[in-house]
Design a protein around this motif. Structure first.
Motif, PDB file in Angstrom:
ATOM      1  N   VAL A 177       0.872  -1.182   0.000  1.00 54.40           N
ATOM      2  CA  VAL A 177       0.000   0.000   0.000  1.00 54.40           C
ATOM      3  C   VAL A 177       0.903   1.223   0.000  1.00 54.40           C
ATOM      4  O   VAL A 177       1.737   1.390   0.885  1.00 54.40           O
ATOM      5  CB  VAL A 177      -0.928   0.039   1.232  1.00 54.40           C
ATOM      6  CG1 VAL A 177      -1.902   1.208   1.111  1.00 54.40           C
ATOM      7  CG2 VAL A 177      -1.689  -1.253   1.383  1.00 54.40           C
ATOM      8  N   LYS A 178       0.739   2.038  -1.026  1.00 51.08           N
ATOM      9  CA  LYS A 178       1.620   3.191  -1.196  1.00 51.08           C
ATOM     10  C   LYS A 178       0.888   4.443  -0.723  1.00 51.08           C
ATOM     11  O   LYS A 178      -0.135   4.817  -1.283  1.00 51.08           O
ATOM     12  CB  LYS A 178       2.044   3.298  -2.665  1.00 51.08           C
ATOM     13  CG  LYS A 178       2.798   2.040  -3.133  1.00 51.08           C
ATOM     14  CD  LYS A 178       2.813   1.926  -4.635  1.00 51.08           C
ATOM     15  CE  LYS A 178       3.586   0.730  -5.152  1.00 51.08           C
ATOM     16  NZ  LYS A 178       3.017  -0.591  -4.880  1.00 51.08           N
ATOM     17  N   PHE A 179       1.412   5.059   0.316  1.00 49.06           N
ATOM     18  CA  PHE A 179       0.791   6.258   0.897  1.00 49.06           C
ATOM     19  C   PHE A 179       1.453   7.491   0.316  1.00 49.06           C
ATOM     20  O   PHE A 179       2.680   7.589   0.309  1.00 49.06           O
ATOM     21  CB  PHE A 179       1.018   6.281   2.419  1.00 49.06           C
ATOM     22  CG  PHE A 179       0.194   5.286   3.198  1.00 49.06           C
ATOM     23  CD1 PHE A 179       0.447   3.928   3.127  1.00 49.06           C
ATOM     24  CD2 PHE A 179      -0.825   5.737   4.018  1.00 49.06           C
ATOM     25  CE1 PHE A 179      -0.304   3.020   3.861  1.00 49.06           C
ATOM     26  CE2 PHE A 179      -1.587   4.841   4.757  1.00 49.06           C
ATOM     27  CZ  PHE A 179      -1.323   3.477   4.676  1.00 49.06           C
ATOM     28  N   PHE A 180       0.660   8.449  -0.133  1.00 48.25           N
ATOM     29  CA  PHE A 180       1.269   9.717  -0.536  1.00 48.25           C
ATOM     30  C   PHE A 180       0.327  10.905  -0.402  1.00 48.25           C
ATOM     31  O   PHE A 180      -0.885  10.770  -0.531  1.00 48.25           O
ATOM     32  CB  PHE A 180       1.851   9.645  -1.955  1.00 48.25           C
ATOM     33  CG  PHE A 180       0.862   9.416  -3.068  1.00 48.25           C
ATOM     34  CD1 PHE A 180       0.457   8.140  -3.423  1.00 48.25           C
ATOM     35  CD2 PHE A 180       0.347  10.485  -3.791  1.00 48.25           C
ATOM     36  CE1 PHE A 180      -0.441   7.926  -4.459  1.00 48.25           C
ATOM     37  CE2 PHE A 180      -0.544  10.291  -4.845  1.00 48.25           C
ATOM     38  CZ  PHE A 180      -0.938   9.001  -5.171  1.00 48.25           C
ATOM     39  N   THR A 181       0.935  12.061  -0.081  1.00 46.64           N
ATOM     40  CA  THR A 181       0.177  13.317  -0.086  1.00 46.64           C
ATOM     41  C   THR A 181       0.561  14.096  -1.339  1.00 46.64           C
ATOM     42  O   THR A 181       1.656  13.936  -1.870  1.00 46.64           O
ATOM     43  CB  THR A 181       0.452  14.182   1.167  1.00 46.64           C
ATOM     44  OG1 THR A 181       1.824  14.553   1.177  1.00 46.64           O
ATOM     45  CG2 THR A 181       0.108  13.457   2.449  1.00 46.64           C
ATOM     46  N   VAL A 182      -0.354  14.946  -1.770  1.00 45.01           N
ATOM     47  CA  VAL A 182      -0.248  15.604  -3.064  1.00 45.01           C
ATOM     48  C   VAL A 182      -0.088  17.111  -2.882  1.00 45.01           C
ATOM     49  O   VAL A 182      -0.782  17.712  -2.058  1.00 45.01           O
ATOM     50  CB  VAL A 182      -1.551  15.288  -3.851  1.00 45.01           C
ATOM     51  CG1 VAL A 182      -1.746  16.218  -5.012  1.00 45.01           C
ATOM     52  CG2 VAL A 182      -1.552  13.840  -4.299  1.00 45.01           C
ATOM     53  N   ARG A 183       0.831  17.698  -3.612  1.00 47.40           N
ATOM     54  CA  ARG A 183       0.912  19.171  -3.620  1.00 47.40           C
ATOM     55  C   ARG A 183      -0.190  19.681  -4.541  1.00 47.40           C
ATOM     56  O   ARG A 183      -0.180  19.409  -5.753  1.00 47.40           O
ATOM     57  CB  ARG A 183       2.287  19.628  -4.098  1.00 47.40           C
ATOM     58  CG  ARG A 183       2.410  21.117  -4.045  1.00 47.40           C
ATOM     59  CD  ARG A 183       3.796  21.599  -4.273  1.00 47.40           C
ATOM     60  NE  ARG A 183       4.568  21.588  -3.055  1.00 47.40           N
ATOM     61  CZ  ARG A 183       5.679  22.296  -2.875  1.00 47.40           C
ATOM     62  NH1 ARG A 183       6.138  23.039  -3.852  1.00 47.40           N
ATOM     63  NH2 ARG A 183       6.338  22.254  -1.746  1.00 47.40           N
ATOM     64  N   SER A 184      -1.140  20.399  -3.966  1.00 44.10           N
ATOM     65  CA  SER A 184      -2.366  20.705  -4.722  1.00 44.10           C
ATOM     66  C   SER A 184      -2.108  21.597  -5.933  1.00 44.10           C
ATOM     67  O   SER A 184      -2.837  21.514  -6.921  1.00 44.10           O
ATOM     68  CB  SER A 184      -3.419  21.322  -3.813  1.00 44.10           C
ATOM     69  OG  SER A 184      -2.889  22.448  -3.184  1.00 44.10           O
ATOM     70  N   THR A 185      -1.057  22.439  -5.881  1.00 37.43           N
ATOM     71  CA  THR A 185      -0.821  23.320  -7.030  1.00 37.43           C
ATOM     72  C   THR A 185      -0.347  22.537  -8.261  1.00 37.43           C
ATOM     73  O   THR A 185      -0.326  23.074  -9.367  1.00 37.43           O
ATOM     74  CB  THR A 185       0.226  24.397  -6.685  1.00 37.43           C
ATOM     75  OG1 THR A 185       1.367  23.751  -6.118  1.00 37.43           O
ATOM     76  CG2 THR A 185      -0.318  25.408  -5.696  1.00 37.43           C
ATOM     77  N   ALA A 186       0.038  21.281  -8.072  1.00 38.19           N
ATOM     78  CA  ALA A 186       0.568  20.496  -9.188  1.00 38.19           C
ATOM     79  C   ALA A 186      -0.512  19.704  -9.937  1.00 38.19           C
ATOM     80  O   ALA A 186      -0.253  19.145 -11.004  1.00 38.19           O
ATOM     81  CB  ALA A 186       1.650  19.546  -8.683  1.00 38.19           C
ATOM     82  N   PHE A 187      -1.708  19.607  -9.377  1.00 44.27           N
ATOM     83  CA  PHE A 187      -2.787  18.829 -10.012  1.00 44.27           C
ATOM     84  C   PHE A 187      -4.055  19.682 -10.031  1.00 44.27           C
ATOM     85  O   PHE A 187      -4.429  20.264  -9.007  1.00 44.27           O
ATOM     86  CB  PHE A 187      -3.070  17.545  -9.218  1.00 44.27           C
ATOM     87  CG  PHE A 187      -1.897  16.596  -9.156  1.00 44.27           C
ATOM     88  CD1 PHE A 187      -1.708  15.627 -10.128  1.00 44.27           C
ATOM     89  CD2 PHE A 187      -0.975  16.689  -8.124  1.00 44.27           C
ATOM     90  CE1 PHE A 187      -0.628  14.756 -10.071  1.00 44.27           C
ATOM     91  CE2 PHE A 187       0.110  15.827  -8.055  1.00 44.27           C
ATOM     92  CZ  PHE A 187       0.283  14.859  -9.040  1.00 44.27           C
TER      93      PHE A 187
END
Ligand SMILES: Cc1cc2nc3c(=O)[nH]c(=O)nc-3n(C[C@H](O)[C@H](O)[C@H](O)COP(=O)(O)OP(=O)(O)OC[C@H]3O[C@@H](n4cnc5c(N)ncnc54)[C@H](O)[C@@H]3O)c2cc1C
Length: 349
Positions: A177-187
């Protein structure tokens, strides 16, 4: 700017057995305020969709707001199912009350291969906790990703050293299970899609007795201006603004005429010119508006980390050697106390 390449490997034996070629199935934690989904969570959905598999949205909260959010979430592009759980403990979710729910959703029989969220203060605490329980890593502030179905590995990019370098990080198949948070300005934020109607599944809350922390109150800075995190125009001031009164008297008329949010450098925040919530940079908000105006801001690397992806950067600074001019599209070597009032006057006519 240079690139580094890192391969994450799970050193210890994983306690759970997973099919190595499981198709991607992302569980996206959707945060909302008063029934309105946060823009960062909508960006996390877009990132999850790019994995190329199923996307389940997880919504928690009090009964009333959850129903509103479910109603919207099931119509969002890319969402294949919506899981929701209501409990008084989820009205103001805390890492201690949310983590057990996530853990139970990721139990042995789950098909989830990825856990995704915006880079919010709640998620930054919850995701690593749950990942640690499963003995897997958590990757933060992802700016791009690709999933290779054949090898069941996911490759991410993320900024490091205050955005001065980009690390390419691969989570191989051995990480179930791969956990990640996203930088919102990039998507870009996920949009509503006509005809979309994802399956809705109610999930029992996991009650935590005697949690070690308790929500006392939330204090939200009220402002009639656009929210700094999502504004298309931002007017930011630095130490040059002298004090809180001058900061307000100089910047606010410009922000008003442009319909812009107000931002500040850390020096301006530390000196008490502006509220903490307005800080832009490595330890503040990361913004990428259409227009970013840096007024009396030197352009320290920690400030650039929060705004250099803006589409059009305008800088006004007395010092022609100020580093802000290295990233500015339009630069003016001038005294901001002359330039800004003139600009406001011209914009008003
Ligand atoms: C771990 C760490 C994290 C940090 N995080 C952040 C962060 O998130 N955000 C952030 O901003 N900083 C952050 N900093 C601080 C950062 O290093 C700088 O100190 C800060 O950004 C400087 O703010 P400033 O540009 O407003 O002030 P200064 O560096 O003092 O610059 C003021 C500028 O105003 C110009 N000026 C003066 N008078 C005028 C005038 N009348 N007209 C036009 N120009 C004028 C000057 O030429 C100068 O360039 C961090 C630092 C550390 C160590």
């Amino acid at each position: 700017m240079f690139r580094t390449r890192t391969i994450l490997r799970c050193q210890r034996q994983l306690s759970r057995a997973y099919a190595t070629a499981a198709p991607p199935h992302a569980l996206v934690f959707l945060e909302h305020r008063q029934g309105v989904i946060d823009s960062g969570s909508l960006s996390a959905l877009t990132a999850a969709e790019q994995l190329g598999g199923q996307v389940s949205a997880l919504i928690i909260g009090g009964k009333d707001h959850v129903q509103d959010v479910v109603h919207t979430a099931k119509k969002l592009k890319g969402v294949t199912s919506v899981l929701h759980s209501s409990s008084p403990q989820y009205v103001h979710p805390l890492p201690e009350t949310l983590s057990p729910l996530l853990e139970s959703l990721l139990s042995k029989s789950s098909s989830f291969t990825h856990v995704v969220s915006a880079t919010s203060s709640l998620a930054k605490s919850v995701l690593p906790r749950v990942a640690a329980k499963l003995d897997v890593p958590a990757i933060s502030e992802v700016t791009s990703l690709s999933h290779d179905k054949a090898s069941n590995s996911t490759t991410f990019t993320r900024p490091i050293y205050a955005g001065n370098a980009i690390a390419t990080v691969r989570a191989p198949a051995s990480i179930p299970v791969k956990f990640f948070t996203v930088r919102s300005t990039a998507f870009s934020p996920a949009q509503l899609q006509e005809g979309a109607e994802a399956e809705v599944v109610a999930v029992n809350p996991v009650q935590v007795n005697d949690p070690v922390t308790e929500h006392i109150k939330t204090t939200i800075a009220k402002s009639d201006r656009p929210d700094l995190g999502v504004a298309t125009r931002v007017v930011s001031g630095g130490r040059a603004l002298k004090n809180a009164e001058t900061f307000e008297a100089t910047l606010y008329p410009l922000a008003d005429v442009l319909g812009a949010a107000v931002g500040a450098s850390r020096a301006a925040v530390d000196a008490g010119y502006a509220d903490n919530s307005l800080q832009v940079g490595q330890t503040g908000k990361v913004v990428a508006p259409e227009l970013y105006m840096a007024l009396g801001i030197s352009g320290a690397i920690q400030h650039l980390a929060g705004m250099k992806d803006s589409k059009l950067i305008v800088a006004v600074n007395k010092d022609p050697d100020a580093p802000i001019f290295q990233v500015a599209d339009v630069g003016l070597v001038a005294d901001l106390f002359q330039v800004v009032p003139e600009l406001v006057k011209k914009l008003k006519t």
